[in-house]
Design a protein around this motif. Structure first.
Motif, PDB file in Angstrom:
ATOM      1  N   ALA A  18       0.858  -1.205   0.000  1.00 40.53           N
ATOM      2  CA  ALA A  18       0.000   0.000   0.000  1.00 40.53           C
ATOM      3  C   ALA A  18       0.882   1.239   0.000  1.00 40.53           C
TER       4      ALA A  18
ATOM      5  N   SER B 271       4.287   2.354  -1.462  1.00 40.47           N
ATOM      6  CA  SER B 271       5.212   1.880  -2.484  1.00 40.47           C
ATOM      7  C   SER B 271       6.178   2.997  -2.869  1.00 40.47           C
ATOM      8  N   PRO B 272       7.462   2.866  -2.508  1.00 43.75           N
ATOM      9  CA  PRO B 272       8.408   3.944  -2.824  1.00 43.75           C
ATOM     10  C   PRO B 272       8.868   3.945  -4.275  1.00 43.75           C
TER      11      PRO B 272
ATOM     12  N   LEU C 253       6.890   4.248  -6.997  1.00 43.41           N
ATOM     13  CA  LEU C 253       5.824   4.787  -7.859  1.00 43.41           C
ATOM     14  C   LEU C 253       6.245   6.030  -8.632  1.00 43.41           C
TER      15      LEU C 253
ATOM     16  N   THR D 229       3.849   8.974 -10.129  1.00 43.04           N
ATOM     17  CA  THR D 229       3.592  10.260  -9.479  1.00 43.04           C
ATOM     18  C   THR D 229       4.032  11.403 -10.408  1.00 43.04           C
TER      19      THR D 229
ATOM     20  N   ASP E 136      10.260   7.494  -5.452  1.00 40.21           N
ATOM     21  CA  ASP E 136       9.654   8.751  -5.008  1.00 40.21           C
ATOM     22  C   ASP E 136       9.509   8.608  -3.500  1.00 40.21           C
TER      23      ASP E 136
ATOM     24  N   GLY F 177       8.409  10.910  -1.482  1.00 41.72           N
ATOM     25  CA  GLY F 177       7.515  11.980  -0.998  1.00 41.72           C
ATOM     26  C   GLY F 177       6.699  11.578   0.217  1.00 41.72           C
ATOM     27  N   ALA F 178       6.458  10.281   0.385  1.00 43.48           N
ATOM     28  CA  ALA F 178       5.605   9.828   1.483  1.00 43.48           C
ATOM     29  C   ALA F 178       6.384   9.442   2.727  1.00 43.48           C
TER      30      ALA F 178
ATOM     31  N   SER G 268      -1.835  11.879   6.616  1.00 43.39           N
ATOM     32  CA  SER G 268      -1.983  11.887   5.157  1.00 43.39           C
ATOM     33  C   SER G 268      -3.439  12.188   4.845  1.00 43.39           C
TER      34      SER G 268
ATOM     35  N   GLN H 261      -4.586  17.645   0.992  1.00 46.76           N
ATOM     36  CA  GLN H 261      -3.266  18.288   1.043  1.00 46.76           C
ATOM     37  C   GLN H 261      -2.798  18.761  -0.340  1.00 46.76           C
TER      38      GLN H 261
ATOM     39  N   HIS I  81      -3.368  13.406  -4.250  1.00 49.09           N
ATOM     40  CA  HIS I  81      -1.977  12.997  -4.518  1.00 49.09           C
ATOM     41  C   HIS I  81      -1.557  11.646  -3.940  1.00 49.09           C
ATOM     42  N   ILE I  82      -2.466  10.950  -3.250  1.00 49.27           N
ATOM     43  CA  ILE I  82      -2.063   9.649  -2.681  1.00 49.27           C
ATOM     44  C   ILE I  82      -2.578   8.555  -3.614  1.00 49.27           C
TER      45      ILE I  82
ATOM     46  N   PRO J  57      -1.285   1.954  -5.317  1.00 47.82           N
ATOM     47  CA  PRO J  57      -0.362   1.258  -6.227  1.00 47.82           C
ATOM     48  C   PRO J  57      -1.050   0.153  -7.042  1.00 47.82           C
TER      49      PRO J  57
ATOM     50  N   ASP K 181       5.576   8.238   8.978  1.00 44.10           N
ATOM     51  CA  ASP K 181       5.200   8.964   7.759  1.00 44.10           C
ATOM     52  C   ASP K 181       4.711   7.979   6.688  1.00 44.10           C
TER      53      ASP K 181
ATOM     54  N   VAL L   6      -4.252   4.529   1.910  1.00 43.32           N
ATOM     55  CA  VAL L   6      -4.540   3.692   0.736  1.00 43.32           C
ATOM     56  C   VAL L   6      -5.409   2.494   1.139  1.00 43.32           C
TER      57      VAL L   6
HETATM   58  P1  AMP Z   1       2.055  11.721   2.255  1.00 39.29           P
HETATM   59  O1  AMP Z   1       1.597  13.134   2.201  1.00 39.29           O
HETATM   60  O2  AMP Z   1       3.129  11.454   3.262  1.00 39.29           O
HETATM   61  O3  AMP Z   1       0.939  10.744   2.376  1.00 39.29           O
HETATM   62  O4  AMP Z   1       2.804  11.427   0.870  1.00 39.29           O
HETATM   63  C1  AMP Z   1       2.190  11.624  -0.380  1.00 39.29           C
HETATM   64  C2  AMP Z   1       3.253  11.696  -1.450  1.00 39.29           C
HETATM   65  O5  AMP Z   1       3.920  10.424  -1.556  1.00 39.29           O
HETATM   66  C3  AMP Z   1       2.693  11.964  -2.833  1.00 39.29           C
HETATM   67  O6  AMP Z   1       2.721  13.338  -3.115  1.00 39.29           O
HETATM   68  C4  AMP Z   1       3.605  11.158  -3.740  1.00 39.29           C
HETATM   69  O7  AMP Z   1       4.799  11.863  -3.999  1.00 39.29           O
HETATM   70  C5  AMP Z   1       3.946   9.957  -2.897  1.00 39.29           C
HETATM   71  N1  AMP Z   1       2.976   8.843  -2.975  1.00 39.29           N
HETATM   72  C6  AMP Z   1       1.699   8.859  -3.445  1.00 39.29           C
HETATM   73  N2  AMP Z   1       1.103   7.661  -3.262  1.00 39.29           N
HETATM   74  C7  AMP Z   1       2.007   6.868  -2.651  1.00 39.29           C
HETATM   75  C8  AMP Z   1       1.982   5.520  -2.190  1.00 39.29           C
HETATM   76  N3  AMP Z   1       0.903   4.741  -2.296  1.00 39.29           N
HETATM   77  N4  AMP Z   1       3.116   5.042  -1.617  1.00 39.29           N
HETATM   78  C9  AMP Z   1       4.228   5.801  -1.490  1.00 39.29           C
HETATM   79  N5  AMP Z   1       4.305   7.070  -1.918  1.00 39.29           N
HETATM   80  C10 AMP Z   1       3.205   7.616  -2.477  1.00 39.29           C
END
Ligand code: AMP
Ligand code: MG
Length: 341
Positions: free
Chosen positions: A100, A102-103, A105, A109, A158, A160-161, A231, A235, A247-248, A251, A276, A284
């Motif tokens: 759920a 996934s780094p 992606l 993204t 990525d 970002g999460a 999350s 946002q 933005h989430i 996967p 985080d 997800v």
């Molecule tokens: P967050 O605000 O910590 O939930 O992170 C959201 C950011 O993580 C997004 O803007 C993407 O860059 C990235 N992202 C989106 N979906 C996923 C996912 N399922 N797993 C990992 N990174 C994600």
């Protein structure tokens, strides 16, 4: 019509008193604040921001000069311990959450473009082409050699999460080494460090994901060291033909997770990086799978806010949790597992 909105802090802090100096910089695409309790810590704050800058320089997927960009472009396989540790914790959390989180992606993204000025709705065929690369097994990391292999040109890291939580761990370490009591907030990824000199608890406000009504949904009163991360679908998002795209990504579909949730807050004594990543993963998963996951991980506290305005809090947070007066959410508390009652 398209609209993009960036809400910087997923959680906000309440009760910031005089005499607790705060230092703020814009880093990692967000507001980063370190607030000290006890005495002014200008030199420590400088070290904290330098650590965040170094992490950003290495792990940014949008900076073409970063180490992660070099890995994504296939120019580099050996990484620094800093990037390697982030890859390791990310792959571990991906496995623990059944993918759920996934780094890998990154290409998906980038396709949606949420980290730029002009996010867009991709065609189904574009998503389908990249989807197989979002699998858990798409990246392999060798922690002894610090080498990483991305198995396909269609996958890219990525962080970002997880990156802001990872940076909050570095900041926490610097504060601890300096003997400082601090509250760290990197764009809503919060860590509390130590006990305030006056002995009062930390009071953390959980933001309401709604644009109407009170800005906060609840507060948590906590003692000692905690990591918190929220999350939410509020946002970063845009509307196209009246449909909201946030933005989430799920996967499994390559599209914004349609999990019935507006926000998920994770409260734990795990690292900031894990906390985080977990808030993203639990967003997800949605309510049912997320509750099952938390039952298997009772050290983690979770607050879910659903699209139908229910707020569900896990029993392990019940003593710390107070809903905000006039909040529109119907609150329910999950029972503790029998062994913890
Ligand atoms: P967050 O605000 O910590 O939930 O992170 C959201 C950011 O993580 C997004 O803007 C993407 O860059 C990235 N992202 C989106 N979906 C996923 C996912 N399922 N797993 C990992 N990174 C994600
Ligand atoms: Mg996250």
């Amino acid at each position: 019509m398209k609209k993009i909105l960036l809400t910087l802090c997923a959680a906000v802090l309440t009760g910031c008193p005089f005499g607790s100096p705060a230092y703020t910089e814009w880093l990692m695409g967000t507001v980063c604040t370190v607030r000290f309790y006890g005495k002014s810590e200008t030199a420590v704050a400088g070290n904290c921001f330098e650590a965040i800058r170094e992490i950003e320089r290495k792990i940014s997927a949008v900076d073409p000069q970063s180490e992660v960009s070099a890995v994504n472009a296939g120019r580099q396989q050996t990484v620094s311990p800093l990037t390697g540790d982030l890859i390791a914790v990310s792959l571990k959390t991906a496995a623990e959450t059944d993918g759920a989180f996934s780094p890998v992606l990154g290409r998906l993204t980038a396709l949606w473009g949420f980290s730029g000025e002009a996010p867009r709705l991709p065609a189904d065929e574009e998503i389908a082409r990249l989807l197989p690369a979002a699998r858990l097994s798409a990246a392999v990391y060798d922690s002894e050699r610090h080498t990483v292999t991305l198995k396909s040109r269609q996958c890219a890291f990525d962080f970002g999460a997880v990156g802001k939580g990872y940076a909050s761990d570095a900041v926490k370490k610097i504060c601890e080494e300096a003997g400082a009591t601090a509250l760290i907030d990197l764009g809503g990824n919060i860590q509390t460090v130590g006990t305030k000199p006056d002995g009062t608890p930390w009071i953390i406000s959980i933001r309401s994901p709604l644009t109407v009504g009170p800005a906060e949904a609840a507060t948590l009163t906590l003692s000692g060291d905690w990591s918190l991360s929220t999350s939410g679908d509020y946002q970063k998002f845009f509307y196209e033909n009246g449909v909201k795209y946030h933005h989430i990504l799920d996967p499994a579909t390559g599209k914004p997770a349609d999990s019935g949730l507006r926000s998920v807050t994770v409260v734990s004594q795990r690292s900031g990086a894990e906390t985080d990543a977990l808030s993203t993963a639990l967003f997800v998963m949605g309510e049912t799978k997320g509750i099952e996951w938390q039952r298997r991980n009772p050290d983690v506290g979770v607050i879910w806010i659903t699209r139908d305005n229910r707020l569900i809090v896990t029993g392990n947070l019940a003593g710390a949790f107070s809903p905000t007066a006039d909040s529109p959410f119907t609150v329910s508390t999950l029972p503790l597992p029998p062994s913890n009652r």
